[in-house]
Write an enzyme that holds these catalytic residues in place. Structure first.
Site, PDB file in Angstrom:
ATOM      1  N   HIS A   1       0.855  -1.184   0.000  1.00 27.06           N
ATOM      2  CA  HIS A   1       0.000   0.000   0.000  1.00 27.06           C
ATOM      3  C   HIS A   1       0.896   1.241   0.000  1.00 27.06           C
ATOM      4  CE1 HIS A   1      -3.692   2.237   1.079  1.00 27.06           C
ATOM      5  NE2 HIS A   1      -2.907   2.965   1.843  1.00 27.06           N
TER       6      HIS A   1
ATOM      7  N   ASP B   1       1.226   5.301   0.097  1.00 25.19           N
ATOM      8  CA  ASP B   1       0.565   6.558   0.448  1.00 25.19           C
ATOM      9  C   ASP B   1       1.239   7.730  -0.257  1.00 25.19           C
ATOM     10  OD1 ASP B   1      -1.481   5.585   2.098  1.00 25.19           O
ATOM     11  OD2 ASP B   1      -0.146   5.491   3.830  1.00 25.19           O
TER      12      ASP B   1
ATOM     13  N   GLY C   1      -2.332  11.812   6.577  1.00 27.84           N
ATOM     14  CA  GLY C   1      -1.236  12.765   6.491  1.00 27.84           C
ATOM     15  C   GLY C   1       0.045  12.317   7.157  1.00 27.84           C
TER      16      GLY C   1
ATOM     17  N   GLY D   1       1.893   6.619  12.315  1.00 32.83           N
ATOM     18  CA  GLY D   1       2.082   6.529  13.757  1.00 32.83           C
ATOM     19  C   GLY D   1       0.963   7.076  14.621  1.00 32.83           C
TER      20      GLY D   1
ATOM     21  N   ASP E   1      -7.284   1.756   7.055  1.00 38.08           N
ATOM     22  CA  ASP E   1      -5.933   2.321   6.933  1.00 38.08           C
ATOM     23  C   ASP E   1      -5.721   3.318   8.069  1.00 38.08           C
ATOM     24  OD1 ASP E   1      -3.516   3.316   5.996  1.00 38.08           O
ATOM     25  OD2 ASP E   1      -4.365   4.268   4.214  1.00 38.08           O
ATOM     26  N   GLY E   2      -4.766   3.001   8.947  1.00 38.82           N
ATOM     27  CA  GLY E   2      -4.386   3.960   9.988  1.00 38.82           C
ATOM     28  C   GLY E   2      -4.419   3.388  11.383  1.00 38.82           C
TER      29      GLY E   2
ATOM     30  N   GLY F   1       1.070  -0.149   8.807  1.00 39.54           N
ATOM     31  CA  GLY F   1       2.362   0.491   8.578  1.00 39.54           C
ATOM     32  C   GLY F   1       3.241   0.334   9.800  1.00 39.54           C
TER      33      GLY F   1
HETATM   34 ZN    ZN Z   1      -3.139   4.807   2.814  1.00 40.65          ZN
END
Ligand code: ZN
Length: 182
Positions: A2, A4, A113, A116, A142-143, A164
């Site tokens: 993925h 970003d 944006g 973490g 996502d996140g 991530g």
């Molecule tokens: Zn993303």
């Protein structure tokens, strides 16, 4: 994988664009999916470049000031899967008119944006709402996702899981990856 992409305008951060994705494409095997998430103000500007770079899926934000129907058609015409992403403050109802025409709905579980950030559990009703109405839709989250919150996410009905920090910051990346898969 993925990816970003941020333009420093739609979100207050810069990452990378099509040239880097093209380099990556040359260094992975053909079975690796390059799932490109565009946090940019003008996604239409990048459709050709991302397709040429080898992008498999092109996900843009519904909050952009461009014609959503035209974006869907343009991405589709380049042979990429089409995704629409929603920021946390955007209601899930905003994407419903387009769901039948796209492949992926991406529910952001942090403000887009930066990496973490902490996972926002109050986004899960959006996932559950979509899953109830669309049993076969690809629903991506996502996140802030990792082994500690994956159970609730899976129960809500998400099937594409972006991780991530929880993977990259782990002493052994194989451990969180195995837990998320399970
Ligand atoms: Zn993303």
């Amino acid at each position: 994988i993925h990816l970003d992409v941020m333009d420093g305008h739609f979100v207050p951060n810069l990452t990378f664009g099509a040239p880097i994705i093209k380099c990556l494409k040359k260094n992975v095997t053909d079975d690796v999916i390059l799932d490109v998430h565009l946090m940019v103000s003008k996604p239409s500007q990048w459709i050709d470049d991302i397709a040429d770079a080898g992008g498999s899926a092109f996900t843009f934000h519904i909050e952009v000031e461009e014609n959503i129907e035209e974006l869907i058609q343009s991405v589709r015409s380049k042979g990429m899967r089409v995704g629409i992403a929603l920021k946390p403050g955007t209601p899930v109802t905003s994407v419903l008119p387009y769901v039948d025409k796209i492949d992926i709905v991406l529910i952001m579980t942090v403000e887009p944006g930066f990496g973490g950030q902490s996972f926002m559990a109050d986004m899960l009703p959006k996932v559950a709402h979509l899953r109830n109405q669309y049993p076969h839709l690809d629903i991506m989250v996502d996140g802030g996702i990792g082994p500690t919150n994956i159970d609730a996410i899976a129960e809500a009905g998400a099937n594409l899981i972006v991780a991530g920090t929880s993977v990259f910051k782990a002493p052994d990346a194989a451990v969180p990856i195995a837990l998320l898969r399970k």
